[in-house]
Write a protein that holds these residues in place. Sequence first.
Motif, PDB file in Angstrom:
ATOM      1  N   GLU A   1      -4.483   6.038  -3.741  1.00  0.00           N
ATOM      2  CA  GLU A   1      -4.935   6.286  -2.488  1.00  0.00           C
ATOM      3  C   GLU A   1      -4.190   7.566  -1.876  1.00  0.00           C
ATOM      4  O   GLU A   1      -3.166   7.667  -2.164  1.00  0.00           O
ATOM      5  CB  GLU A   1      -4.766   5.361  -1.544  1.00  0.00           C
TER       6      GLU A   1
ATOM      7  N   SER B   1       0.883  -1.204  -0.069  1.00  0.00           N
ATOM      8  CA  SER B   1      -0.049   0.181  -0.100  1.00  0.00           C
ATOM      9  C   SER B   1       1.184   1.208   0.032  1.00  0.00           C
ATOM     10  O   SER B   1       1.679   1.463   0.949  1.00  0.00           O
ATOM     11  CB  SER B   1      -0.959   0.156   1.338  1.00  0.00           C
TER      12      SER B   1
ATOM     13  N   LYS C   1       0.571   5.489  -0.574  1.00  0.00           N
ATOM     14  CA  LYS C   1      -0.303   6.715  -0.574  1.00  0.00           C
ATOM     15  C   LYS C   1       0.452   8.097  -1.013  1.00  0.00           C
ATOM     16  O   LYS C   1       1.686   8.083  -0.747  1.00  0.00           O
ATOM     17  CB  LYS C   1      -0.934   6.984   0.989  1.00  0.00           C
TER      18      LYS C   1
ATOM     19  N   LYS D   1     -11.648   4.936   3.135  1.00  0.00           N
ATOM     20  CA  LYS D   1     -10.570   5.108   2.296  1.00  0.00           C
ATOM     21  C   LYS D   1     -10.729   6.274   1.327  1.00  0.00           C
ATOM     22  O   LYS D   1     -12.152   6.854   1.027  1.00  0.00           O
ATOM     23  CB  LYS D   1     -10.604   4.074   1.149  1.00  0.00           C
TER      24      LYS D   1
ATOM     25  N   ALA E   1      -2.882   9.946   1.316  1.00  0.00           N
ATOM     26  CA  ALA E   1      -2.091   9.908   2.531  1.00  0.00           C
ATOM     27  C   ALA E   1      -3.251  10.747   3.584  1.00  0.00           C
ATOM     28  O   ALA E   1      -3.737  11.840   3.347  1.00  0.00           O
ATOM     29  CB  ALA E   1      -0.875  10.261   2.578  1.00  0.00           C
TER      30      ALA E   1
END
Length: 599
Positions: free
Chosen positions: A597, A358, A360, A375, A599
């Motif tokens: 995605e 993952s 971000k 999310k 942060a």
Amino acid sequence: MLQTTSKFAPKYLPFNKFHVAEITGIEPDFLRGSARRLAKDRESIKHTTVLNYICKALGFRGGFSSFKQTHSQELSVFMERHKLNGAGLYDPGIQDKPIQIDLAEISGRCFQSENNSPARIFTGAGVDWFDLLEAALDVSGFEVKNRFTGRKITDATEIANARRDIPMNWIVLHENKYLSLDACWTLNTLLGDQLLQYEGQQGDAQTSFVAKVYFPDYMEAEEIARDEERYQGAAEMLTRILPKLDRGWVDILRFNKNLIFVRDWTGGYDFVFPQLRKTKFNHNIHTPYLKNADVPKSDDLYHFRRWYFYEYDGWSELDRHNAERHFYAQSNQPCNYPGEEQVLRSYFLASGRYTAPSEKASLVEGFMEVTIGTKRLAVSDPISVAQFRDFMMQENEFYTRYRPCAPQQDDWRLYNQDDDIQVAPASATWYDATAFAAHVSRSRKLPVRLPTEEEWLAITHEFRSSLRLIQVDYEFLNEGRIVEKCERDEEHQFWGTRYQCDEADLPWEKTKDDVCFLRAIDFGEWLMLEGAAINSLHFGAMNLAPLHLSETHNSETEEGDKSPHWERRVSAERDRMSPRSTGAYKGMRVGFRLVYELA
């Protein structure tokens, strides 16, 4: 005349640090060759270290020097005592076998299972459905019958004539039970005892039967119980037929805790060990369409496959079975089945056994923030024709040079011409979209990728309220089309496409988060799974008509209710398109957008 093969089946041993060795034999010279041919990753490893690791993985202590001594003093004697003379198991390559068990499945059952180790396993080698029918004639009370014509076979001499018929037409009957070819396929597993025999097993020994059959939650309990009873009866019949055969069985001969020999009825043999893999790991999973440099690092498919090959140490057959059960326990249905690999990955994620990488980043220009549950996602608008042309012609000439073109893949130039609407969404193959994402990831230092279907549906959720049940007919499928076919490629005769409306007439819609979507019956977008494309108008698979909008399924709704049957929507992950296509062969266009995605 039966003949055994002269070679062992391919088998591979994964190492730490992503090395893998092909184990071609159990003799010292074969192990030396395995060490020399080691498929290395980035880190080097000494030849002696490889040899010692292989020996340890096969259950020998003291390294290679100790293995040579054990081989000459103990292993050779063991092989001679058990008459392990011919390298390789008999397998004539019969198609449509009722049972087909491979060495990896045997390895999993013998080493990763906590169940008792069997003395014999029925692998199905050399046995077709008519061989099983012939064996069934020797079982008291069993009857072989054509399920459609009613014709019965009472003597083995009649089997030869029956072979001219379709195998699925024939079944075995006993009282109120029956065994069919498709039932054998569901019983083709070592999870239960239906293909196993144990040392000293008596005819009335307690056995457990397992069928690889799964039930969506919309099925009634009575229907499920009826199916389970059917497969239970089929398994009982199968276990009475298989002992009548010599072919297809292998003996399980354990030499040490990590090495088992498998011997068939011809005297041919092979061997298995823990963590046996059937194939090498392919580090370039999209070759020849994409090189690794053009796959986004945030795409989890490669990471999952690498973890499953090198690090996973469970009983694969059991985990795959439990993954299927878990999928349907989450109220999923066959119409949104994303494929066995994705079902397995979701199961490991849910159980915490696998963690996806993952990354971000902060929100940057060209992306809008969208909140989906807990999310936060950055979402771009569809990549335009102008942006895509710049990428293909100027920004990534390396990809353009090696990219396969027609007839292996649609020619991007036929669908993104300089006289088309430049601000409209580009038309690309899935591989093009993925390569574009990898380029943006490198150039802008962002963990971008294509969206998942779940994310795409969440972003567009507010559009659902405008959809109603309709008559899904020719008129619906052609109303409001924005794409037209244009000239063909002279060499390969591929149709080109272009937008047939003016720029001002493009059917753009915006979400509450200011994300733009081009909504038309002949336009869709690529998703993260290879070949998954979703229609931008009806939110179903691009490949199919929207069955969830069809009025023919309205019998269950209250009078006047025109809400779509979302439970009948065929997902884009379930019914995928060719990733080499732009949709032009159907007179459609498939574009794409990027997400990452926050942060």
